[in-house]
Design a protein around this motif. Structure first.
Motif, PDB file in Angstrom:
ATOM      1  N   ILE A   1     -14.422   1.942   9.252  1.00 33.35           N
ATOM      2  CA  ILE A   1     -15.654   1.678   8.568  1.00 33.35           C
ATOM      3  C   ILE A   1     -15.679   0.987   7.377  1.00 33.35           C
ATOM      4  CG2 ILE A   1     -16.528   4.023   9.336  1.00 33.35           C
ATOM      5  CD1 ILE A   1     -16.004   5.036   6.430  1.00 33.35           C
ATOM      6  N   GLY A   2     -14.592  -0.166   7.350  1.00 31.66           N
ATOM      7  CA  GLY A   2     -14.609  -0.978   6.191  1.00 31.66           C
ATOM      8  C   GLY A   2     -13.329  -1.525   6.057  1.00 31.66           C
ATOM      9  N   CYS A   3     -13.453  -2.253   4.928  1.00 34.11           N
ATOM     10  CA  CYS A   3     -12.077  -2.901   4.178  1.00 34.11           C
ATOM     11  C   CYS A   3     -11.278  -1.913   3.661  1.00 34.11           C
ATOM     12  CB  CYS A   3     -12.516  -4.043   3.346  1.00 34.11           C
ATOM     13  SG  CYS A   3     -11.341  -4.916   2.315  1.00 34.11           S
ATOM     14  N   PRO A   4     -10.003  -2.100   3.590  1.00 35.06           N
ATOM     15  CA  PRO A   4      -9.151  -0.941   3.180  1.00 35.06           C
ATOM     16  C   PRO A   4      -9.082  -1.255   1.554  1.00 35.06           C
ATOM     17  CG  PRO A   4      -7.753  -2.822   4.094  1.00 35.06           C
ATOM     18  CD  PRO A   4      -9.290  -2.754   4.383  1.00 35.06           C
ATOM     19  N   HIS A   5      -9.489  -2.283   1.055  1.00 37.39           N
ATOM     20  CA  HIS A   5      -9.432  -2.631  -0.262  1.00 37.39           C
ATOM     21  C   HIS A   5     -10.587  -2.141  -1.050  1.00 37.39           C
ATOM     22  CE1 HIS A   5      -7.250  -5.902   1.847  1.00 37.39           C
ATOM     23  NE2 HIS A   5      -6.569  -5.428   0.905  1.00 37.39           N
ATOM     24  N   GLU A   6     -10.457  -1.831  -2.216  1.00 38.25           N
ATOM     25  CA  GLU A   6     -11.476  -0.849  -2.986  1.00 38.25           C
ATOM     26  C   GLU A   6     -12.168  -1.685  -4.188  1.00 38.25           C
ATOM     27  OE1 GLU A   6     -10.599   3.217  -4.210  1.00 38.25           O
ATOM     28  OE2 GLU A   6      -9.050   3.196  -2.810  1.00 38.25           O
ATOM     29  N   GLU A   7     -13.473  -1.906  -4.103  1.00 36.89           N
ATOM     30  CA  GLU A   7     -14.379  -2.725  -4.999  1.00 36.89           C
ATOM     31  C   GLU A   7     -14.112  -2.107  -6.421  1.00 36.89           C
ATOM     32  OE1 GLU A   7     -18.842  -3.770  -5.494  1.00 36.89           O
ATOM     33  OE2 GLU A   7     -18.482  -2.161  -4.122  1.00 36.89           O
ATOM     34  N   GLY A   8     -13.847  -2.951  -7.296  1.00 37.97           N
ATOM     35  CA  GLY A   8     -13.602  -2.605  -8.729  1.00 37.97           C
ATOM     36  C   GLY A   8     -12.390  -2.287  -8.936  1.00 37.97           C
ATOM     37  N   ILE A   9     -11.534  -2.248  -7.817  1.00 37.70           N
ATOM     38  CA  ILE A   9      -9.904  -2.208  -8.014  1.00 37.70           C
ATOM     39  C   ILE A   9      -9.358  -3.173  -7.702  1.00 37.70           C
ATOM     40  CG2 ILE A   9      -8.008  -0.594  -7.506  1.00 37.70           C
ATOM     41  CD1 ILE A   9      -9.944   1.937  -7.347  1.00 37.70           C
ATOM     42  N   ASP A  10      -9.484  -3.666  -6.259  1.00 33.46           N
ATOM     43  CA  ASP A  10      -8.686  -4.507  -5.548  1.00 33.46           C
ATOM     44  C   ASP A  10      -9.494  -5.998  -5.665  1.00 33.46           C
ATOM     45  OD1 ASP A  10      -6.844  -2.913  -4.719  1.00 33.46           O
ATOM     46  OD2 ASP A  10      -7.945  -2.290  -3.206  1.00 33.46           O
ATOM     47  N   TYR A  11     -10.863  -6.014  -5.963  1.00 36.18           N
ATOM     48  CA  TYR A  11     -11.537  -6.868  -6.295  1.00 36.18           C
ATOM     49  C   TYR A  11     -12.699  -6.559  -7.031  1.00 36.18           C
ATOM     50  CZ  TYR A  11     -14.471  -5.085  -2.207  1.00 36.18           C
ATOM     51  OH  TYR A  11     -15.238  -4.288  -1.339  1.00 36.18           O
ATOM     52  N   PRO A  12     -13.280  -7.744  -7.859  1.00 30.74           N
ATOM     53  CA  PRO A  12     -14.616  -7.229  -8.755  1.00 30.74           C
ATOM     54  C   PRO A  12     -15.740  -6.512  -7.988  1.00 30.74           C
ATOM     55  CG  PRO A  12     -13.868  -9.551  -8.887  1.00 30.74           C
ATOM     56  CD  PRO A  12     -13.187  -8.887  -7.780  1.00 30.74           C
ATOM     57  N   GLU A  13     -16.459  -5.954  -8.857  1.00 25.60           N
ATOM     58  CA  GLU A  13     -17.448  -5.057  -8.530  1.00 25.60           C
ATOM     59  C   GLU A  13     -18.654  -5.972  -8.023  1.00 25.60           C
ATOM     60  OE1 GLU A  13     -18.663  -1.599  -8.555  1.00 25.60           O
ATOM     61  OE2 GLU A  13     -16.619  -0.878  -9.190  1.00 25.60           O
ATOM     62  N   GLY A  14     -19.485  -5.647  -6.947  1.00 26.63           N
ATOM     63  CA  GLY A  14     -20.555  -6.686  -6.465  1.00 26.63           C
ATOM     64  C   GLY A  14     -20.122  -7.727  -5.642  1.00 26.63           C
ATOM     65  N   GLU A  15     -18.744  -7.963  -5.633  1.00 26.08           N
ATOM     66  CA  GLU A  15     -18.425  -9.228  -4.692  1.00 26.08           C
ATOM     67  C   GLU A  15     -17.766  -8.747  -3.596  1.00 26.08           C
ATOM     68  OE1 GLU A  15     -16.022 -11.776  -6.776  1.00 26.08           O
ATOM     69  OE2 GLU A  15     -17.283 -11.809  -8.579  1.00 26.08           O
ATOM     70  N   LYS A  16     -17.418  -9.678  -2.579  1.00 23.05           N
ATOM     71  CA  LYS A  16     -16.932  -9.325  -1.310  1.00 23.05           C
ATOM     72  C   LYS A  16     -15.455  -9.543  -1.299  1.00 23.05           C
ATOM     73  CE  LYS A  16     -21.052 -10.771   1.106  1.00 23.05           C
ATOM     74  NZ  LYS A  16     -21.615 -11.685   1.900  1.00 23.05           N
ATOM     75  N   CYS A  17     -14.697  -8.931  -0.454  1.00 22.60           N
ATOM     76  CA  CYS A  17     -13.118  -8.857  -0.516  1.00 22.60           C
ATOM     77  C   CYS A  17     -12.895 -10.233  -0.134  1.00 22.60           C
ATOM     78  CB  CYS A  17     -12.542  -7.722   0.218  1.00 22.60           C
ATOM     79  SG  CYS A  17     -10.746  -7.960   0.517  1.00 22.60           S
ATOM     80  N   THR A  18     -11.876 -10.983  -0.731  1.00 20.30           N
ATOM     81  CA  THR A  18     -11.617 -12.104  -0.279  1.00 20.30           C
ATOM     82  C   THR A  18     -10.369 -12.028   0.904  1.00 20.30           C
ATOM     83  OG1 THR A  18      -9.940 -12.323  -1.983  1.00 20.30           O
ATOM     84  CG2 THR A  18     -12.150 -13.470  -2.482  1.00 20.30           C
TER      85      THR A  18
ATOM     86  N   PHE B   1     -13.532 -10.175   7.751  1.00 16.59           N
ATOM     87  CA  PHE B   1     -14.413  -9.661   8.979  1.00 16.59           C
ATOM     88  C   PHE B   1     -15.572  -8.937   8.618  1.00 16.59           C
ATOM     89  CE2 PHE B   1     -15.018  -6.037  11.740  1.00 16.59           C
ATOM     90  CZ  PHE B   1     -15.125  -6.531  13.063  1.00 16.59           C
ATOM     91  N   TRP B   2     -15.380  -8.122   7.283  1.00 18.94           N
ATOM     92  CA  TRP B   2     -16.452  -7.487   6.760  1.00 18.94           C
ATOM     93  C   TRP B   2     -17.379  -8.020   5.875  1.00 18.94           C
ATOM     94  CZ3 TRP B   2     -16.514  -2.915   9.272  1.00 18.94           C
ATOM     95  CH2 TRP B   2     -15.414  -2.506  10.016  1.00 18.94           C
ATOM     96  N   ALA B   3     -17.030  -9.107   5.759  1.00 22.86           N
ATOM     97  CA  ALA B   3     -18.052  -9.813   4.645  1.00 22.86           C
ATOM     98  C   ALA B   3     -19.580  -9.982   4.774  1.00 22.86           C
ATOM     99  CB  ALA B   3     -17.562 -11.496   4.411  1.00 22.86           C
TER     100      ALA B   3
ATOM    101  N   TYR C   1      -9.908   2.779   7.425  1.00 22.54           N
ATOM    102  CA  TYR C   1     -10.504   1.386   7.040  1.00 22.54           C
ATOM    103  C   TYR C   1      -9.322   0.496   7.557  1.00 22.54           C
ATOM    104  CZ  TYR C   1     -12.993   4.382   3.918  1.00 22.54           C
ATOM    105  OH  TYR C   1     -13.925   5.341   3.337  1.00 22.54           O
ATOM    106  N   GLY C   2      -9.626  -0.884   7.548  1.00 17.65           N
ATOM    107  CA  GLY C   2      -9.049  -1.849   7.996  1.00 17.65           C
ATOM    108  C   GLY C   2      -9.294  -3.302   7.773  1.00 17.65           C
ATOM    109  N   PRO C   3      -8.406  -4.110   7.738  1.00 20.79           N
ATOM    110  CA  PRO C   3      -9.306  -5.632   7.640  1.00 20.79           C
ATOM    111  C   PRO C   3     -10.114  -6.052   8.678  1.00 20.79           C
ATOM    112  CG  PRO C   3      -6.672  -5.585   8.489  1.00 20.79           C
ATOM    113  CD  PRO C   3      -7.117  -4.235   8.345  1.00 20.79           C
ATOM    114  N   ASP C   4      -9.920  -5.339  10.017  1.00 20.18           N
ATOM    115  CA  ASP C   4     -11.037  -5.596  10.914  1.00 20.18           C
ATOM    116  C   ASP C   4     -11.239  -4.270  11.752  1.00 20.18           C
ATOM    117  OD1 ASP C   4      -8.961  -5.578  12.784  1.00 20.18           O
ATOM    118  OD2 ASP C   4      -8.620  -7.657  12.787  1.00 20.18           O
TER     119      ASP C   4
END
Length: 125
Positions: free
Chosen positions: A91-108, A112-114, A27-30
């Motif tokens: 294959i995607g952002c290194p941040h985890e949904e529900g842990i690093d950002y809210p469930e159902g939202e995109k990582c701020t 790149f992955w939005a 995983y990575g920011p891009d």
């Protein structure tokens, strides 16, 4: 001497996969630099991935960092994996949904992955 990354990649048994299976995902920011690698063990067909270990790289690419690569090999060996399944790209952002950002939202933090499909890399609407 064979490089550590090649040691774990050589265990891929194709369609005749043997259990336990190690799964490796980057995983990575891009799509150019992996800052996180996640490795999990699947004990048998139908089993959940457990345990899972994650490694992070701030300054290097996790795909080529020798310390991370050696840690992956040790983890796979420690859990007796007989084969390895790995993706060939980030294959995607290194941040985890529900842990690093809210469930159902995109990582701020990873725009790149939005609007991008993490499997194909194609932009989606």
């Amino acid at each position: 001497m064979q490089r550590p990354r090649h040691r774990w990649r050589g265990r891929d048994a194709g369609a005749g996969r043997a259990y336990p299976v190690a799964t490796v995902a980057f995983y990575g920011p891009d799509d150019t630099r992996a800052t996180k690698v996640s490795v999990g063990i699947v004990a048998h067909e139908g089993a959940d991935v457990d345990p899972v270990e994650r490694w992070f790289c701030k300054a290097t690419d996790a795909r080529i960092d020798p310390e991370v690569t050696e840690a992956i090999v040790r983890f796979i060996d420690q859990h007796g994996a007989k084969s390895v399944v790995a993706v060939d790209r980030i294959i995607g952002c290194p941040h985890e949904e529900g842990i690093d950002y809210p469930e159902g939202e995109k990582c701020t933090q990873c725009s790149f992955w939005a609007n991008r499909d993490r499997w194909s890399g194609e932009i989606i609407q």
